[in-house]
Write a protein that holds these residues in place. Structure first.
Motif, PDB file in Angstrom:
ATOM      1  N   ILE A  53       0.835  -1.196   0.000  1.00 58.26           N
ATOM      2  CA  ILE A  53       0.000   0.000   0.000  1.00 58.26           C
ATOM      3  C   ILE A  53       0.874   1.253   0.000  1.00 58.26           C
ATOM      4  CG2 ILE A  53      -1.558   1.389   1.428  1.00 58.26           C
ATOM      5  CD1 ILE A  53      -3.016  -1.127   2.187  1.00 58.26           C
ATOM      6  N   ASN A  57       0.743   3.862  -2.868  1.00 59.40           N
ATOM      7  CA  ASN A  57       0.392   5.239  -2.527  1.00 59.40           C
ATOM      8  C   ASN A  57       1.434   6.218  -3.052  1.00 59.40           C
ATOM      9  OD1 ASN A  57      -1.427   7.062  -0.979  1.00 59.40           O
ATOM     10  ND2 ASN A  57       0.439   7.503   0.126  1.00 59.40           N
ATOM     11  N   ASN A  60       0.789   6.593  -6.601  1.00 56.72           N
ATOM     12  CA  ASN A  60      -0.435   7.372  -6.758  1.00 56.72           C
ATOM     13  C   ASN A  60      -0.152   8.870  -6.607  1.00 56.72           C
ATOM     14  OD1 ASN A  60      -3.139   8.593  -5.940  1.00 56.72           O
ATOM     15  ND2 ASN A  60      -3.746   6.514  -6.425  1.00 56.72           N
ATOM     16  N   SER A 205      -4.598   2.789 -10.015  1.00 60.51           N
ATOM     17  CA  SER A 205      -3.852   2.865  -8.764  1.00 60.51           C
ATOM     18  C   SER A 205      -4.796   2.975  -7.572  1.00 60.51           C
ATOM     19  CB  SER A 205      -2.902   4.070  -8.791  1.00 60.51           C
ATOM     20  OG  SER A 205      -2.175   4.179  -7.590  1.00 60.51           O
ATOM     21  N   ASP A 206      -5.854   3.800  -7.735  1.00 60.58           N
ATOM     22  CA  ASP A 206      -6.857   3.922  -6.662  1.00 60.58           C
ATOM     23  C   ASP A 206      -7.512   2.566  -6.383  1.00 60.58           C
ATOM     24  OD1 ASP A 206      -6.336   6.594  -6.422  1.00 60.58           O
ATOM     25  OD2 ASP A 206      -7.983   7.224  -7.721  1.00 60.58           O
ATOM     26  N   GLN A 209      -5.152   0.263  -4.509  1.00 54.60           N
ATOM     27  CA  GLN A 209      -5.112   0.582  -3.077  1.00 54.60           C
ATOM     28  C   GLN A 209      -6.379   0.105  -2.380  1.00 54.60           C
ATOM     29  OE1 GLN A 209      -2.968   4.189  -1.569  1.00 54.60           O
ATOM     30  NE2 GLN A 209      -3.556   4.977  -3.558  1.00 54.60           N
ATOM     31  N   ASN A 213      -6.473  -2.473   0.653  1.00 52.31           N
ATOM     32  CA  ASN A 213      -7.141  -2.143   1.916  1.00 52.31           C
ATOM     33  C   ASN A 213      -8.211  -3.182   2.256  1.00 52.31           C
ATOM     34  OD1 ASN A 213      -5.894   0.254   2.904  1.00 52.31           O
ATOM     35  ND2 ASN A 213      -6.819   1.394   1.225  1.00 52.31           N
TER      36      ASN A 213
END
Length: 416
Positions: A53, A57, A60, A205-206, A209, A213
Motif C-alpha cells: 500500500i 500510494n 499514486n 492505482s486507486d 489501493q 485495503n
C-alpha cells in the motif's frame, strides 16, 4: 523396601499424569501452537500488504502530481492559444486596414488623373500624364508640368509601395501566428491525450489501493477469529492442566496415606542418623526491573513494556493509547489495524506515523531495513509533517528529537 515403594508410587503417579494430559491436553496444545503460527502468518501478510500500500500510494502521489502539472500546462496552452487568437484577429484587422488604404490610394490616384485630364484638354497620345506635359504652353510650363507629373508618380509609387509592404508584413505575421496557433493546439491535444492516460493510470492505482485495503480488512477479520480461536484453545489447555493437577493431587494423597506409617518410621531413623543435618534455604533477590537501551540501566516505566531508548518506547510514552505488543516499528501498522485502530495515509496531528523497513524518512535518512521506525506527529503543514521521535541513533535516545519531513502522504498513519 520402603524406597522401592516410594519410587514405584512416584512412577505410577507420573504415568497417570502423562496419561491424563495426553488424553485431554496435547491435542489442545497443538491447536494453540497451530493458531499461534496462523496469527504470526496473518500479521506477516498484513505487514507485506501495508508495504504494498505504501508503494502504491507513492506511485499514486506521483501520478497525481503529474496530472496536476499537466493541468497547469494545458491551462497555460489555452492562455497562449487565446492570446494567439487575439493576435490573429489584430493582424486580420491590420491587413483589412491596409487593403482599405490601398483602395483609398487608388481612388486618390484616379482623382488626380481626372484633374489632370481636365487640365490637359483633349488627349493626344492617350496617356493622361503625357498629354498633360505635351499641352504645356511654353518651356517653363513644360518644366513645371514635368516636375508635377514626376512628383505625383513618385508620391503615388512610394505610397502604394509602403502600403503594399505593410500589407505583406501583416500577411507574413499572420501566417506565423497561424502556425504558432496550430503548434499550440497540437501540443494541447497531445497533453490532453496524456492527461486521459494519467487519469486512467490513477484510477487503476486507486483501485489497487482499495483492493489492498480490502485484503487488510479481511486479514483483520481473520485475525480476530484466530485470536478468539487461540483464546478458546488456550483455555481448553488450561482446563486440561487443571484436571491433571487435580488427578495428580488425589494420586499423591492416596500414595501418602499408604506410606505414611513407614515414612514416619523412616523419618525417625533418618533423624537419629542425621542429627546434625543443615536445612537448605533458597536465597531470593528482588532487584528493581530495568530495561537495557543504551548499555545502561533504566527503570521500566509503568504501562510501557518496550525497551528504553527505542523509537517504540518513545512513541508509547507520548501516545499511551498505543498497544504494548505491537512489535517492531515497521509492524505497528498491521498490529494497530488488527487492534481496531484506523490506519491510512492521511497525516494528522496526534497520530502515529509508521515508516516501513527501508523506507526513506523525508529523503533525509532511511528507516532500518529490518525493524522500520515509528514517530509521533506533532503538526501537519501542507505536504509536510513535523514529528518527534526517540531511538539509539539520536543524541537523545529517550526523545524528543524533532524533524520535519516531506511527502507526508506516502507514510502510514495510526489514528486514535
Amino acid at each position: 523396601m520402603f524406597l522401592k515403594k516410594v519410587v514405584t508410587s512416584t512412577v505410577a503417579l507420573g504415568l497417570l499424569t502423562v496419561s491424563v494430559f495426553n488424553n485431554t491436553g496435547l491435542v489442545k496444545a497443538d491447536a494453540v501452537e497451530d493458531t499461534q503460527k496462523e496469527i504470526a502468518n496473518n500479521k506477516s501478510e498484513t505487514d507485506k500488504l501495508l508495504k504494498d500500500i505504501a508503494a502504491a500510494n507513492a506511485d499514486n502521489i506521483k501520478l497525481q502530481q503529474q496530472i496536476s502539472d499537466n493541468t497547469t500546462k494545458i491551462d497555460n496552452l489555452k492562455t497562449d492559444i487565446d492570446n494567439s487568437n487575439k493576435k490573429i484577429k489584430e493582424l486580420n484587422g491590420q491587413i483589412e486596414s491596409a487593403k482599405v488604404e490601398v483602395n483609398d490610394r487608388t481612388d486618390a490616384l484616379k482623382s488626380q488623373l481626372v484633374a489632370l485630364q481636365k487640365q490637359a484638354g483633349n488627349t493626344v497620345s492617350g496617356n493622361v500624364y503625357l498629354d498633360f506635359v505635351i499641352n504645356s504652353k511654353d518651356f517653363s510650363d513644360l518644366v513645371t508640368r514635368t516636375f508635377t507629373v514626376g512628383k505625383l508618380n513618385q508620391a503615388n509609387k512610394e505610397a502604394l509601395a509602403a502600403v503594399k509592404e505593410a500589407k505583406d508584413q501583416y500577411a507574413s505575421l499572420l501566417d506565423q501566428q497561424e502556425q504558432t496557433k496550430a503548434n499550440l493546439q497540437a501540443d494541447k491535444t497531445e497533453l490532453e491525450t496524456k492527461q486521459n492516460d494519467l487519469k486512467e493510470m490513477k484510477a487503476k492505482s486507486d483501485q489497487q489501493q482499495a483492493d489492498l485495503n480490502k485484503k487488510i480488512e479481511d486479514n483483520r477479520a481473520t485475525l480476530v477469529a484466530l485470536q478468539t480461536q487461540y483464546e478458546e484453545a488456550a483455555n481448553a489447555v488450561k482446563l486440561a492442566q487443571e484436571k491433571v493437577n487435580v488427578t495428580t493431587t488425589n494420586a499423591e494423597s492416596k500414595s501418602e496415606n499408604k506410606t505414611s506409617e513407614k515414612a514416619s518410621e523412616k523419618a525417625n531413623t533418618d533423624s537419629n542418623n542425621n542429627g546434625n543435618s543443615i536445612a537448605k534455604q533458597e536465597s531470593v533477590t528482588t532487584d528493581t526491573a530495568i530495561s537495557q537501551g543504551d548499555g545502561g540501566s533504566h527503570p521500566v516505566v509503568a504501562g510501557n513494556t518496550y525497551p528504553w531508548g527505542q523509537c517504540t518506547w518513545y512513541v508509547k510514552q507520548v501516545a499511551p493509547w498505543a498497544g504494548n505488543n505491537w512489535g517492531n516499528g515497521g509492524q505497528w501498522g498491521s498490529s494497530a489495524a488488527a487492534a481496531g485502530f484506523r490506519v491510512d495515509h492521511t497525516p494528522a496531528a496526534g497520530a502515529i506515523v509508521v515508516f516501513v523497513p527501508g523506507q526513506s524518512v523525508g529523503g533525509q535518512w532511511t528507516a532500518d531495513g529490518a525493524y522500520g521506525h515509528v514517530a509521533y506527529v506533532e503538526s501537519v503543514n501542507g505536504g509536510s509533517i513535523t514529528i518527534s521521535q526517540g531511538g539509539m541513533g539520536f543524541s537523545n535516545p529517550a526523545g524528543p528529537n524533532t524533524q520535519t519531513v516531506s511527502n507526508a502522504g506516502s507514510y502510514i498513519y495510526i489514528h486514535r
